[in-house]
Design an enzyme around this catalytic site. Structure first.
Site, PDB file in Angstrom:
ATOM      1  N   GLU A 175      79.862  54.527  53.124  1.00  0.00           N
ATOM      2  CA  GLU A 175      79.538  54.709  51.589  1.00  0.00           C
ATOM      3  C   GLU A 175      78.964  53.264  51.049  1.00  0.00           C
ATOM      4  O   GLU A 175      79.710  52.314  51.417  1.00  0.00           O
ATOM      5  CB  GLU A 175      80.713  55.483  51.011  1.00  0.00           C
ATOM      6  N   HIS A 183      87.374  54.622  47.067  1.00  0.00           N
ATOM      7  CA  HIS A 183      86.593  54.862  48.495  1.00  0.00           C
ATOM      8  C   HIS A 183      86.860  53.612  49.314  1.00  0.00           C
ATOM      9  O   HIS A 183      86.947  52.519  48.826  1.00  0.00           O
ATOM     10  CB  HIS A 183      85.113  55.015  48.119  1.00  0.00           C
ATOM     11  N   SER A 204      89.694  68.274  50.910  1.00  0.00           N
ATOM     12  CA  SER A 204      88.402  69.365  51.424  1.00  0.00           C
ATOM     13  C   SER A 204      88.862  70.152  52.494  1.00  0.00           C
ATOM     14  O   SER A 204      89.287  69.848  53.508  1.00  0.00           O
ATOM     15  CB  SER A 204      87.212  68.725  51.437  1.00  0.00           C
ATOM     16  N   ARG A 258      94.592  58.344  49.791  1.00  0.00           N
ATOM     17  CA  ARG A 258      94.417  58.983  48.538  1.00  0.00           C
ATOM     18  C   ARG A 258      95.866  59.631  48.083  1.00  0.00           C
ATOM     19  O   ARG A 258      96.230  59.635  46.927  1.00  0.00           O
ATOM     20  CB  ARG A 258      93.549  59.757  48.374  1.00  0.00           C
TER      21      ARG A 258
END
Ligand code: AMO
Length: 434
Positions: A213, A220, A360, A408
């Site tokens: 990224e 991130h 997710s 996270r």
């Protein structure tokens, strides 16, 4: 050092050898104190100048802070000492002298920027509150592993060097593999799915994922640790149940076994194990609630992904962990199964912390023909994934799973401002070393 005693175990009357780092030296004239620090805590060593060997006293007073020393002596009760005991030394040995100038102050009296701390992580981790983060991280991962094992899942380790990506082509790190192009893996997604069709059925992996990224944000990393789960004969709701159980197990482990560390972080009062079932909002309910907060200039419409701002508005509104379910199919990856009665809607879900997304997941497309069509719809060439797709022709059960970002999880659990604080040696846009 077989005969070494940890400072926390030193009791009055004991003859001990303690070893560790020189935390502080306080010279008060006739008397001087050296505070020695090890993994378990600190202990005061008392030097009485007139009564003790001159050379020993001189060595103790001259040694630089953060040098490694060992001290042989007797432990005595002393109410005025920080831990109620002190060592009356017989000898001191300087094992590894530290430079007089240090790039950061491990006693924490002088605050350092995050980048200085990360450049000097070894010294940074001599601070109780920094060390505590990594003890807590280790405990959370232990509890997670134990919970996975308790529900009959097998830990797997899958390749990190791969031929194809899975989570979107632009975020891949290319490497050269014996003259051929290869990539660092973005997710164990395809491998864990292949394993539910094997005799293992229910698997988990805790390992690195690599994401090229471009953006540099407090949430991130370019190398993160993913906690992945996948189970045969599960639908998305059952996968969510396990996800809840895992998050709770991590909090419980920390609450039970890390009280000292929570204290070092000043969190003993505010650390709560999330106990209720996490609310499950559909994507549609989520966008309605976000729009109702009035936080966004442009209201969201069906099909929009949630911006950071939108996630924040919803997080404040809900105020606890929550799931977002039933995402539009078009914004979820090819491997997520659509609802049988509405192909516009997917079984994909996210687990959110009020601050950001943690997980997710979803039920997977296990029907060969549908899978191939999904690839084509996303502009991917099924041929490149043949090693994966062909196994769907040989008996692939329905299955579901998810991926949880370990950093996270720790970042949100401990209220850390920046995700880099939850990684020993973060990899980001600017940082490839140490
Ligand atoms: P996703 O790409 O959403 O899903 O990643 C899952 C979780 O991993 C963490 N994560 C990251 N953490 C820090 N820095 C990053 N760059 C980063 N990227 C991801 C997040 C995120 O929620 N294969 C699917 C999972 C599945 O369906 O099983 C996947 O990788 O916490």
């Amino acid at each position: 050092m077989d005969d070494r005693t940890y400072t926390a175990d030193a009791s009055p009357g004991d003859a001990v050898t303690v070893a560790g780092w020189v935390h502080e030296i306080r010279d008060l004239g006739g008397i001087a104190f050296l505070i020695l620090r090890d993994k378990t805590g600190k202990i005061q060593v008392k030097f009485e100048k007139d009564e003790m060997d001159d050379e020993m006293v001189e060595t103790a007073l001259d040694v630089h802070r953060e040098s490694v020393i060992s001290v042989e002596g007797t432990v005595e009760e002393e109410d005025r000492a920080p831990t109620g005991v002190e060592v009356v030394p017989e000898s001191i040995e300087v094992i590894a002298e530290a430079d007089a100038e240090l790039p950061l102050d491990p006693s924490g009296k002088v605050e350092a920027e995050l980048s200085t701390r990360l450049d000097n992580r070894t010294l940074d981790l001599r601070k109780d509150e920094v060390k505590a983060i990594f003890e807590i991280r280790a405990e959370a991962l232990r509890a997670v592993r134990e919970h996975f094992r308790s529900i009959g899942s097998t830990e797997i380790n899958t390749p990190k060097i791969v031929a194809t990506g899975t989570e979107g082509g632009t975020e891949l790190f290319p490497i050269t593999y014996f003259g051929e192009e290869a990539f660092m893996n973005q997710s164990p997604q395809l491998f864990k799915q292949l394993m539910v069709g094997s005799g293992l059925e229910r698997v988990f992996e805790i390992g690195p994922i690599f994401r090229a990224e471009e953006h540099n944000t407090p949430r991130h990393l370019n190398e993160a640790t993913s906690i992945d789960f996948e189970s045969a004969f599960f639908d998305h709701t059952e996968a969510m149940d396990v996800c809840e159980g895992i998050v709770r197990a991590a909090y419980e482990g920390v609450a039970e076994n890390c009280q000292e560390e929570l204290e070092a972080l000043g969190m003993t009062e505010e650390f709560d194990v999330p106990d209720d079932a996490f609310p499950r909002l559909t994507y549609e309910e989520a966008i309605e609630r976000i729009n109702a907060t009035g936080a966004l200039d442009d209201p969201l419409v069906w099909g929009d992904d949630l911006s950071t701002e939108a996630e924040r508005a919803l997080g404040e509104d809900v105020g606890s962990h929550y799931f977002i379910t039933d995402w539009p199919s078009e914004i979820k990856p090819f491997y997520i199964k659509d609802h049988d009665d509405d192909p516009e809607l997917s079984t994909g879900f996210d687990l959110m912390h009020p601050r950001l997304e943690l997980v997710s997941g979803g039920q997977r497309e296990h029907r060969y023909q549908h899978l191939i069509e999904g690839f084509e719809q996303q502009g991917l060439e099924p041929e490149a994934f043949e090693y994966y797709t062909k196994m769907f022709k040989y008996g692939m059960p329905p299955h579901a799973g998810w991926g949880l970002g370990a950093e996270r999880l720790i970042m949100t659990m401990l209220g850390l401002e920046n995700i880099r604080e939850a990684v020993l040696f973060p990899r980001d846009r600017q940082r490839l070393s140490p």
